[in-house]
Write an enzyme that holds these catalytic residues in place. Sequence first.
Site, PDB file in Angstrom:
ATOM      1  N   GLU A  16       0.989  -1.101   0.004  1.00 40.32           N
ATOM      2  CA  GLU A  16      -0.087  -0.089   0.032  1.00 40.32           C
ATOM      3  C   GLU A  16       0.293   1.622   0.199  1.00 40.32           C
ATOM      4  O   GLU A  16       0.906   1.605   0.827  1.00 40.32           O
ATOM      5  CB  GLU A  16      -0.646  -0.052   1.159  1.00 40.32           C
ATOM      6  CG  GLU A  16      -1.592  -1.091   1.887  1.00 40.32           C
ATOM      7  CD  GLU A  16      -2.152  -1.484   3.282  1.00 40.32           C
ATOM      8  OE1 GLU A  16      -2.946  -1.825   3.523  1.00 40.32           O
ATOM      9  OE2 GLU A  16      -1.179  -0.441   4.120  1.00 40.32           O
ATOM     10  N   CYS A  67       2.606  34.466   8.409  1.00 46.61           N
ATOM     11  CA  CYS A  67       3.032  35.057  10.164  1.00 46.61           C
ATOM     12  C   CYS A  67       3.283  33.970  10.954  1.00 46.61           C
ATOM     13  O   CYS A  67       2.391  33.699  12.426  1.00 46.61           O
ATOM     14  CB  CYS A  67       1.818  36.284  10.279  1.00 46.61           C
ATOM     15  SG  CYS A  67       2.041  37.283   9.121  1.00 46.61           S
ATOM     16  N   GLU A  68       4.515  33.326  10.758  1.00 45.20           N
ATOM     17  CA  GLU A  68       4.635  32.270  11.787  1.00 45.20           C
ATOM     18  C   GLU A  68       6.565  32.349  10.907  1.00 45.20           C
ATOM     19  O   GLU A  68       6.862  32.528  10.121  1.00 45.20           O
ATOM     20  CB  GLU A  68       4.435  30.807  11.924  1.00 45.20           C
ATOM     21  CG  GLU A  68       3.046  30.539  11.713  1.00 45.20           C
ATOM     22  CD  GLU A  68       2.401  30.291  13.030  1.00 45.20           C
ATOM     23  OE1 GLU A  68       3.066  29.719  13.746  1.00 45.20           O
ATOM     24  OE2 GLU A  68       1.390  30.003  13.075  1.00 45.20           O
ATOM     25  N   TYR A 112       7.405  17.896   9.970  1.00 47.29           N
ATOM     26  CA  TYR A 112       8.648  17.063  10.347  1.00 47.29           C
ATOM     27  C   TYR A 112       9.609  17.085   9.857  1.00 47.29           C
ATOM     28  O   TYR A 112      10.804  16.023   9.801  1.00 47.29           O
ATOM     29  CB  TYR A 112       7.905  15.911   8.935  1.00 47.29           C
ATOM     30  CG  TYR A 112       7.256  14.926   9.281  1.00 47.29           C
ATOM     31  CD1 TYR A 112       5.955  14.828  10.286  1.00 47.29           C
ATOM     32  CD2 TYR A 112       5.790  15.523   7.358  1.00 47.29           C
ATOM     33  CE1 TYR A 112       4.735  14.513   9.912  1.00 47.29           C
ATOM     34  CE2 TYR A 112       4.387  15.135   7.978  1.00 47.29           C
ATOM     35  CZ  TYR A 112       3.763  14.330   9.255  1.00 47.29           C
ATOM     36  OH  TYR A 112       2.783  14.130   9.179  1.00 47.29           O
ATOM     37  N   ARG A 159       5.384  19.960   5.417  1.00 46.81           N
ATOM     38  CA  ARG A 159       6.018  19.330   6.112  1.00 46.81           C
ATOM     39  C   ARG A 159       7.162  19.581   6.249  1.00 46.81           C
ATOM     40  O   ARG A 159       7.587  18.697   7.263  1.00 46.81           O
ATOM     41  CB  ARG A 159       6.480  18.064   4.740  1.00 46.81           C
ATOM     42  CG  ARG A 159       5.179  17.162   4.221  1.00 46.81           C
ATOM     43  CD  ARG A 159       5.258  16.062   3.189  1.00 46.81           C
ATOM     44  NE  ARG A 159       5.874  14.867   3.856  1.00 46.81           N
ATOM     45  CZ  ARG A 159       6.803  14.857   3.261  1.00 46.81           C
ATOM     46  NH1 ARG A 159       7.926  15.351   3.310  1.00 46.81           N
ATOM     47  NH2 ARG A 159       7.772  13.439   4.150  1.00 46.81           N
ATOM     48  N   GLY A 212       2.297   5.381  -0.909  1.00 45.62           N
ATOM     49  CA  GLY A 212       1.379   6.375  -1.096  1.00 45.62           C
ATOM     50  C   GLY A 212       2.223   7.618  -1.586  1.00 45.62           C
ATOM     51  O   GLY A 212       2.777   7.724  -2.611  1.00 45.62           O
TER      52      GLY A 212
HETATM   53  C1  LIG Z   1      -0.464   5.979   5.578  1.00 46.96           C
HETATM   54  C2  LIG Z   1      -0.247   4.732   5.111  1.00 46.96           C
HETATM   55  C3  LIG Z   1       0.142   4.391   3.933  1.00 46.96           C
HETATM   56  C4  LIG Z   1       1.046   4.931   2.706  1.00 46.96           C
HETATM   57  O1  LIG Z   1       2.508   5.057   3.369  1.00 46.96           O
HETATM   58  P1  LIG Z   1       3.090   6.102   2.867  1.00 46.96           P
HETATM   59  O2  LIG Z   1       4.841   6.292   3.343  1.00 46.96           O
HETATM   60  O3  LIG Z   1       2.635   7.315   1.839  1.00 46.96           O
HETATM   61  O4  LIG Z   1       3.855   4.886   1.728  1.00 46.96           O
HETATM   62  C5  LIG Z   1      -0.215   3.053   3.563  1.00 46.96           C
HETATM   63  N1  LIG Z   1      -0.912   2.047   4.385  1.00 46.96           N
HETATM   64  C6  LIG Z   1      -1.546   2.617   5.970  1.00 46.96           C
HETATM   65  C7  LIG Z   1      -2.560   2.038   6.265  1.00 46.96           C
HETATM   66  C8  LIG Z   1      -1.421   4.030   6.187  1.00 46.96           C
HETATM   67  O5  LIG Z   1      -1.449   4.676   6.570  1.00 46.96           O
END
Ligand SMILES: *Cc1c(COP(=O)(O)O)cnc(C)c1O
Length: 417
Positions: free
Chosen positions: A268, A337-338, A311, A307, A270
């Site tokens: 999964e 304004c930060e 982070y 980000r 992202g």
């Molecule tokens: C956010 C998330 C991802 C994706 O994470 P990435 O670091 O963007 O690849 C995958 N699985 C779950 C359950 C998430 O919450």
Amino acid sequence: MEIINNSYQLSNGVNALDLCEKYGCPLYVYDTAIIERQYNRLTNAFDVPNLKIHYACKALTNINILKFMKSLGAGLDTVSIQEVWMGLEAGFAASDIIYTPNCVSMEEIKFAVEAGVNINIDNISILEQFGHVYPEVPVCVRINPHILAGGSYKISTGHIDSKFGISIHQVPLLKRIVKATGIKVTGLHMHTGSEILDSEVFLNGAEILFNVAKEFDQLTSIDFGSGFKVPYKNDGIETDIESLGEKLSARFKEFCKNYGRDLQLIFEPGKFLVSESGFLFVKVNVIKQTTSTVFAGVDSGMNHLIRPMLYDAYHRIENISKPTGTTRIYNVVGYICETDTFGINRRLKEVQEGDVLAIYNSGAYCYMMSSNYNSRFRPAEVMVHQGKDYLIRNRETMEDLMKNQIEVDVFELQTTK
Ligand SMILES: *Cc1c(COP(=O)(O)O)cnc(C)c1O
């Protein structure tokens, strides 16, 4: 983005400055060719009979990006019922959507059951409740293997005090609940949240999950979540997906052989799919020189891309108005304004007011985390696909800021004595 013929170009010769001219700054641009490249890298890296990539859409949920993912053959990984609904809206089959919520109500989970999506449960209490209400609905269970790898503590979810997942130490309890309620566990899942550079760390996590998997005999899939790091700096440091793919595929096939049947291998990602596809283009409003520092103040800030401030994330920045020339050192800061600093001591081609800077890796968790702080509008979004540019979200207007405000007519003029 490459410099070709003395100008910054996206895929298929789309000129970045032309887009800024056409749509204005600040502007988010997503290049689908990069998403496709990343998707193909992943699918080519893993050699197993049944692989499915579920795009973790919280990274970027513009409906056109979702539809593009679908066209590539991806499923969806969602973390809220709203993301589920968006996925359905984009045309994903419910069976291609995984729902992995954390600390949500049973009520929300009921909506997900009604939508027919795959439910991934990540705590004992909810699993117990779920088992009583829906003993017939198969579930996937999120295990926390407590592996802690790279990335920052804030984004790590695998550590011992994490709120995510059912601890590996609670597996005996998990088994008792499964037995008592008759829940059908068809999937196991882990997602450490870390940016894993070392494939050995990932493989260790996999072994932990394989060990748990042996205890459940109705599995159809194992989901290894994500944790793939993409390069943010120029150094190109990233997860070696090809090497990981080779090792994990071999081990997965071996596990399936012992288990007695072929399971689906799920990831999964992202960030891996969309981070590098995105750029935030900002215009320099002000150059300000103090005794020690030259600041480039831009027409954006933590309201559009948080980000770096949240982070300490490093995002590459380049002056795309000046592909060549002398280099100077700048602190690139926002207009909020930060103290909203995008980058410290960055080497940029000499910046003049009016120049456009590109902030790289702005595809994942950038627009999605944007806000209206300082009552600023969110930027427009543009998708570049096969040499053409498409406006896929309007820049906000005053109407958007006022849309949900309700003006009540109760105040009299207060006169002071
Ligand atoms: C956010 C998330 C991802 C994706 O994470 P990435 O670091 O963007 O690849 C995958 N699985 C779950 C359950 C998430 O919450």
